[in-house]
Scaffold this motif. Structure first.
Motif, PDB file in Angstrom:
ATOM      1  N   HIS A 222      43.746  36.753  39.901  1.00 43.39           N
ATOM      2  CA  HIS A 222      44.741  35.863  40.520  1.00 43.39           C
ATOM      3  C   HIS A 222      43.985  34.595  40.882  1.00 43.39           C
ATOM      4  CE1 HIS A 222      47.327  34.111  43.620  1.00 43.39           C
ATOM      5  NE2 HIS A 222      48.301  34.948  43.273  1.00 43.39           N
ATOM      6  N   ARG A 223      44.582  33.430  40.607  1.00 45.86           N
ATOM      7  CA  ARG A 223      43.818  32.187  40.783  1.00 45.86           C
ATOM      8  C   ARG A 223      43.350  31.949  42.215  1.00 45.86           C
ATOM      9  NH1 ARG A 223      46.294  26.615  39.794  1.00 45.86           N
ATOM     10  NH2 ARG A 223      47.220  27.376  37.868  1.00 45.86           N
ATOM     11  N   GLU A 224      43.963  32.592  43.189  1.00 47.24           N
ATOM     12  CA  GLU A 224      43.549  32.346  44.570  1.00 47.24           C
ATOM     13  C   GLU A 224      42.505  33.332  45.082  1.00 47.24           C
ATOM     14  OE1 GLU A 224      47.190  31.738  46.888  1.00 47.24           O
ATOM     15  OE2 GLU A 224      47.844  30.427  45.252  1.00 47.24           O
ATOM     16  N   ASN A 225      42.190  34.383  44.322  1.00 45.32           N
ATOM     17  CA  ASN A 225      41.080  35.258  44.715  1.00 45.32           C
ATOM     18  C   ASN A 225      39.765  34.552  44.410  1.00 45.32           C
ATOM     19  OD1 ASN A 225      42.516  37.508  45.654  1.00 45.32           O
ATOM     20  ND2 ASN A 225      42.589  38.479  43.649  1.00 45.32           N
ATOM     21  N   THR A 226      38.832  34.580  45.331  1.00 45.02           N
ATOM     22  CA  THR A 226      37.527  33.980  45.065  1.00 45.02           C
ATOM     23  C   THR A 226      36.725  34.898  44.125  1.00 45.02           C
ATOM     24  OG1 THR A 226      36.477  35.111  46.922  1.00 45.02           O
ATOM     25  CG2 THR A 226      37.473  32.958  47.382  1.00 45.02           C
ATOM     26  N   ASP A 227      35.722  34.339  43.450  1.00 42.64           N
ATOM     27  CA  ASP A 227      34.897  35.140  42.533  1.00 42.64           C
ATOM     28  C   ASP A 227      34.185  36.258  43.297  1.00 42.64           C
ATOM     29  OD1 ASP A 227      35.722  33.572  40.487  1.00 42.64           O
ATOM     30  OD2 ASP A 227      33.862  32.401  40.326  1.00 42.64           O
ATOM     31  N   ALA A 228      33.618  35.899  44.443  1.00 45.58           N
ATOM     32  CA  ALA A 228      32.901  36.905  45.235  1.00 45.58           C
ATOM     33  C   ALA A 228      33.871  37.981  45.722  1.00 45.58           C
ATOM     34  CB  ALA A 228      32.205  36.241  46.426  1.00 45.58           C
ATOM     35  N   GLY A 229      35.059  37.541  46.128  1.00 42.48           N
ATOM     36  CA  GLY A 229      36.069  38.484  46.603  1.00 42.48           C
ATOM     37  C   GLY A 229      36.512  39.417  45.495  1.00 42.48           C
ATOM     38  N   ALA A 230      36.696  38.878  44.298  1.00 41.54           N
ATOM     39  CA  ALA A 230      37.129  39.695  43.160  1.00 41.54           C
ATOM     40  C   ALA A 230      36.073  40.745  42.830  1.00 41.54           C
ATOM     41  CB  ALA A 230      37.402  38.802  41.952  1.00 41.54           C
ATOM     42  N   GLU A 231      34.818  40.357  42.955  1.00 42.64           N
ATOM     43  CA  GLU A 231      33.702  41.283  42.694  1.00 42.64           C
ATOM     44  C   GLU A 231      33.757  42.458  43.687  1.00 42.64           C
ATOM     45  OE1 GLU A 231      31.219  42.924  40.656  1.00 42.64           O
ATOM     46  OE2 GLU A 231      31.819  40.921  39.966  1.00 42.64           O
ATOM     47  N   ARG A 232      33.972  42.118  44.951  1.00 50.23           N
ATOM     48  CA  ARG A 232      34.079  43.119  46.006  1.00 50.23           C
ATOM     49  C   ARG A 232      35.278  44.040  45.743  1.00 50.23           C
ATOM     50  NH1 ARG A 232      35.842  43.202  51.355  1.00 50.23           N
ATOM     51  NH2 ARG A 232      37.212  41.468  50.831  1.00 50.23           N
ATOM     52  N   LEU A 233      36.377  43.442  45.289  1.00 48.49           N
ATOM     53  CA  LEU A 233      37.585  44.223  45.021  1.00 48.49           C
ATOM     54  C   LEU A 233      37.374  45.184  43.858  1.00 48.49           C
ATOM     55  CD1 LEU A 233      40.358  41.485  45.388  1.00 48.49           C
ATOM     56  CD2 LEU A 233      39.927  43.409  46.936  1.00 48.49           C
ATOM     57  N   ARG A 234      36.621  44.733  42.852  1.00 52.54           N
ATOM     58  CA  ARG A 234      36.357  45.618  41.701  1.00 52.54           C
ATOM     59  C   ARG A 234      35.588  46.857  42.148  1.00 52.54           C
ATOM     60  NH1 ARG A 234      36.802  40.982  38.410  1.00 52.54           N
ATOM     61  NH2 ARG A 234      34.821  40.128  39.102  1.00 52.54           N
ATOM     62  N   ALA A 235      34.624  46.670  43.039  1.00 57.83           N
ATOM     63  CA  ALA A 235      33.857  47.816  43.556  1.00 57.83           C
ATOM     64  C   ALA A 235      34.781  48.748  44.336  1.00 57.83           C
ATOM     65  CB  ALA A 235      32.707  47.317  44.433  1.00 57.83           C
ATOM     66  N   LEU A 236      35.632  48.133  45.158  1.00 58.81           N
ATOM     67  CA  LEU A 236      36.585  48.912  45.953  1.00 58.81           C
ATOM     68  C   LEU A 236      37.537  49.700  45.058  1.00 58.81           C
ATOM     69  CD1 LEU A 236      36.956  46.875  48.996  1.00 58.81           C
ATOM     70  CD2 LEU A 236      38.648  48.649  48.793  1.00 58.81           C
TER      71      LEU A 236
END
Ligand code: AMP
Ligand code: ZN
Ligand code: FE
Ligand code: FE
Length: 284
Positions: A222-236
């Motif tokens: 999603h364009r509003e997720n940050t790259d670092a946040g997306a990385e964290r979400l993938r782990a989650l």
């Protein structure tokens, strides 16, 4: 041949998109999508028109909604797919939400009207009857009156939460939101949980609680997720075996987001369809 893109998050004029559900379906066909989900804020009023519109187009419709919830002062959006739209508890909660949004919008406009020549009628003129009202409609009224060049500029200025005009609307907790969607046979997927800015990063403990309550997926592309946040979400997502989605959050001309700019893998959509017991995709 690769399958056509799956876009699981869009808005029509039933909430704050600028196109009617039928126009949105036409735009999705035009954009070459294979599947589109209609996810208006706190309303399923667009499902029937969108269902009629996909007939004969080859486009698959996934009826859904973006449910507003609140965690403290932070707004948390819960995408919900393929639930029973007549479920009494969910119907009651969304009716309450739309009502609370309406009165909150009136109060915001009252405050703005002290400084700018704008009325409640100007806002209503920017929405269709019965639509889920929000700041986007106030933004459109400010644009029509010449107080902002476009919707996004209005959000960055007069409608910003720091502007002094702002107030949040009432909403259920994310936990209650997840439960309501599950009890209606739907699939809850938390929307854009890693956006920049105020309190959009849900603490990990709260996330675990949501998963325990039945949260099934997370919107990562999603364009509003940050790259670092997306990385964290993938782990989650890996840790909890969650469904992972991607989508545009298209609002027609109301936002720069374009249909299909992010998409969901077919096997992830398959998991959503298999988990849902409230409704089925509409194959046009
Ligand atoms: P509200 O829920 O009333 O506080 O308004 C926030 C909503 O406005 C979010 O769901 C955004 O998706 C939506 N929105 C629509 N267009 C825009 C825009 N151009 N800029 C920022 N937010 C927007
Ligand atoms: Zn919106
Ligand atoms: Fe959202
Ligand atoms: Fe959205």
């Amino acid at each position: 041949m690769p399958s056509r893109p799956i876009d699981l998050h869009t808005h029509s004029s039933v909430s704050d998109g600028t196109e009617t559900p039928a126009e949105l379906v036409a735009a999705a066909v035009q954009a070459g999508l294979g599947t589109v989900a209609l996810t208006d804020h706190d309303s399923t009023a667009g499902w029937s028109e969108a269902t009629r519109a996909v007939a004969g187009t080859g486009l698959t419709l996934v009826p859904g909604m973006e449910l507003s919830t609140r965690l403290g002062l932070d707004s948390v959006h819960m995408l919900a797919y393929l639930f029973d739209p007549t479920d009494p508890a969910l119907v009651a909660e969304t009716a309450r939400l739309r009502d609370s949004r309406l009165h909150r919008a009136e109060r915001i406009v009252e405050r703005i009207a002290a400084d700018y020549d704008i009325s409640w009628g100007d806002v209503l003129a920017q929405s269709t009857s019965g639509a889920t009202l929000g700041r986007p409609h106030i933004a459109d009224a400010l644009v029509a009156k010449g107080f902002a060049p476009d919707r996004s500029a209005a959000f960055a200025g007069i409608l910003h939460w720091r502007s002094g005009y702002y107030e949040p609307h009432e909403a259920p907790s994310p936990l209650l939101g997840v439960r309501l969607v599950r009890e209606a046979g739907g699939v809850p997927v938390i929307a854009h949980p890693a956006t920049r800015g105020r309190g959009t990063n849900i603490p990990e403990r709260a996330f675990d609680e949501l998963v325990e309550a039945g949260l099934m997926g997370v919107e990562i592309a999603h364009r509003e997720n940050t790259d670092a946040g997306a990385e964290r979400l993938r782990a989650l997502a890996r840790r909890h075996d969650l469904i992972v989605t991607g989508s545009s959050d298209y609002h027609g001309e109301g936002k720069p987001n374009r249909l299909g700019e992010n998409s969901t893998a077919p096997e992830e959509l398959e998991r959503i369809v298999e988990a849902a017991t409230g409704w089925a995709p509409v194959r046009g």
